[in-house]
Design a protein around this motif. Structure first.
Motif, PDB file in Angstrom:
ATOM      1  N   ALA A   1      92.466 -31.538  35.190  1.00 51.81           N
ATOM      2  CA  ALA A   1      92.848 -30.948  33.906  1.00 51.81           C
ATOM      3  C   ALA A   1      91.905 -29.780  33.608  1.00 51.81           C
ATOM      4  O   ALA A   1      90.747 -29.785  34.005  1.00 51.81           O
ATOM      5  CB  ALA A   1      92.758 -31.990  32.801  1.00 51.81           C
ATOM      6  N   VAL A   2      92.432 -28.773  32.913  1.00 49.10           N
ATOM      7  CA  VAL A   2      91.636 -27.599  32.551  1.00 49.10           C
ATOM      8  C   VAL A   2      91.686 -27.450  31.032  1.00 49.10           C
ATOM      9  O   VAL A   2      92.768 -27.445  30.438  1.00 49.10           O
ATOM     10  CB  VAL A   2      92.185 -26.321  33.223  1.00 49.10           C
ATOM     11  CG1 VAL A   2      91.347 -25.113  32.847  1.00 49.10           C
ATOM     12  CG2 VAL A   2      92.252 -26.481  34.731  1.00 49.10           C
ATOM     13  N   TYR A   3      90.509 -27.357  30.424  1.00 42.83           N
ATOM     14  CA  TYR A   3      90.398 -27.194  28.981  1.00 42.83           C
ATOM     15  C   TYR A   3      89.573 -25.956  28.675  1.00 42.83           C
ATOM     16  O   TYR A   3      88.683 -25.592  29.439  1.00 42.83           O
ATOM     17  CB  TYR A   3      89.678 -28.402  28.350  1.00 42.83           C
ATOM     18  CG  TYR A   3      90.332 -29.714  28.622  1.00 42.83           C
ATOM     19  CD1 TYR A   3      91.411 -30.148  27.864  1.00 42.83           C
ATOM     20  CD2 TYR A   3      89.868 -30.531  29.640  1.00 42.83           C
ATOM     21  CE1 TYR A   3      92.014 -31.360  28.120  1.00 42.83           C
ATOM     22  CE2 TYR A   3      90.464 -31.752  29.904  1.00 42.83           C
ATOM     23  CZ  TYR A   3      91.535 -32.156  29.142  1.00 42.83           C
ATOM     24  OH  TYR A   3      92.140 -33.355  29.401  1.00 42.83           O
ATOM     25  N   TYR A   4      89.852 -25.360  27.542  1.00 45.69           N
ATOM     26  CA  TYR A   4      89.066 -24.243  27.038  1.00 45.69           C
ATOM     27  C   TYR A   4      88.517 -24.679  25.682  1.00 45.69           C
ATOM     28  O   TYR A   4      89.277 -25.030  24.788  1.00 45.69           O
ATOM     29  CB  TYR A   4      89.927 -22.980  26.936  1.00 45.69           C
ATOM     30  CG  TYR A   4      90.427 -22.595  28.298  1.00 45.69           C
ATOM     31  CD1 TYR A   4      89.652 -21.804  29.144  1.00 45.69           C
ATOM     32  CD2 TYR A   4      91.637 -23.081  28.782  1.00 45.69           C
ATOM     33  CE1 TYR A   4      90.080 -21.490  30.420  1.00 45.69           C
ATOM     34  CE2 TYR A   4      92.063 -22.781  30.063  1.00 45.69           C
ATOM     35  CZ  TYR A   4      91.289 -21.986  30.876  1.00 45.69           C
ATOM     36  OH  TYR A   4      91.706 -21.691  32.143  1.00 45.69           O
ATOM     37  N   ILE A   5      87.185 -24.685  25.572  1.00 47.07           N
ATOM     38  CA  ILE A   5      86.536 -25.275  24.408  1.00 47.07           C
ATOM     39  C   ILE A   5      85.621 -24.256  23.732  1.00 47.07           C
ATOM     40  O   ILE A   5      84.891 -23.526  24.405  1.00 47.07           O
ATOM     41  CB  ILE A   5      85.723 -26.510  24.855  1.00 47.07           C
ATOM     42  CG1 ILE A   5      86.666 -27.516  25.450  1.00 47.07           C
ATOM     43  CG2 ILE A   5      84.897 -27.057  23.731  1.00 47.07           C
ATOM     44  CD1 ILE A   5      86.289 -28.935  25.353  1.00 47.07           C
ATOM     45  N   ALA A   6      85.683 -24.229  22.402  1.00 48.57           N
ATOM     46  CA  ALA A   6      84.781 -23.396  21.603  1.00 48.57           C
ATOM     47  C   ALA A   6      84.261 -24.234  20.439  1.00 48.57           C
ATOM     48  O   ALA A   6      84.979 -25.076  19.908  1.00 48.57           O
ATOM     49  CB  ALA A   6      85.517 -22.170  21.072  1.00 48.57           C
ATOM     50  N   GLN A   7      83.014 -23.999  20.065  1.00 47.65           N
ATOM     51  CA  GLN A   7      82.461 -24.669  18.888  1.00 47.65           C
ATOM     52  C   GLN A   7      82.399 -23.691  17.732  1.00 47.65           C
ATOM     53  O   GLN A   7      82.293 -22.474  17.932  1.00 47.65           O
ATOM     54  CB  GLN A   7      81.072 -25.245  19.178  1.00 47.65           C
ATOM     55  CG  GLN A   7      81.170 -26.538  19.970  1.00 47.65           C
ATOM     56  CD  GLN A   7      79.972 -27.446  19.780  1.00 47.65           C
ATOM     57  OE1 GLN A   7      79.002 -27.315  20.498  1.00 47.65           O
ATOM     58  NE2 GLN A   7      80.053 -28.346  18.820  1.00 47.65           N
TER      59      GLN A   7
END
Length: 117
Positions: A77-83
């Motif tokens: 799985a590929v995720y793109y994460i930002a805080q």
């Protein structure tokens, strides 16, 4: 979720204190009641797809801040994460640009956020 032809973008925003400590550590995220996480997953023809994700977050006063995404790959799985910061209970507007397969898709949504416990 939002669908653009054969590209489906799943998105969710939540307080980072909801993350288990081991998950936060493994993904390099800070657990805090005043930090939110925006998680984006891109599927192309039903399979995890690579993308370039960028965007901004805007509060009700119109103050805008850039989001800095990083890619996380986990078991295919590929995720793109930002805080992002959560200073108080408010409604935030997320404006995103997702580039995949040479095409650019824009997505905008509002999310009510609350500092965690």
């Amino acid at each position: 979720k939002e669908v653009f032809g054969d590209v489906t973008v799943h998105y969710s925003a939540f307080t980072s204190s909801m993350l288990q400590p081991d998950i936060a550590a493994a993904t390099g995220l800070t657990r805090s009641k005043n930090q939110g996480v925006l998680n984006i997953a891109v599927l192309k023809a039903g399979k995890p797809g690579m993308a370039v994700v960028s965007g901004t977050i805007k509060d009700l006063t119109g103050r805008s801040s850039p989001l800095s995404f990083r890619q996380i790959t986990d078991q295919g799985a590929v995720y793109y994460i930002a805080q992002f910061k959560i200073a108080q209970a408010e409604t935030l507007t997320f404006d995103l640009n997702i580039e995949t397969g040479g095409l650019s898709h824009t997505l905008s949504f509002n999310q009510e956020v609350f500092p965690g416990e």
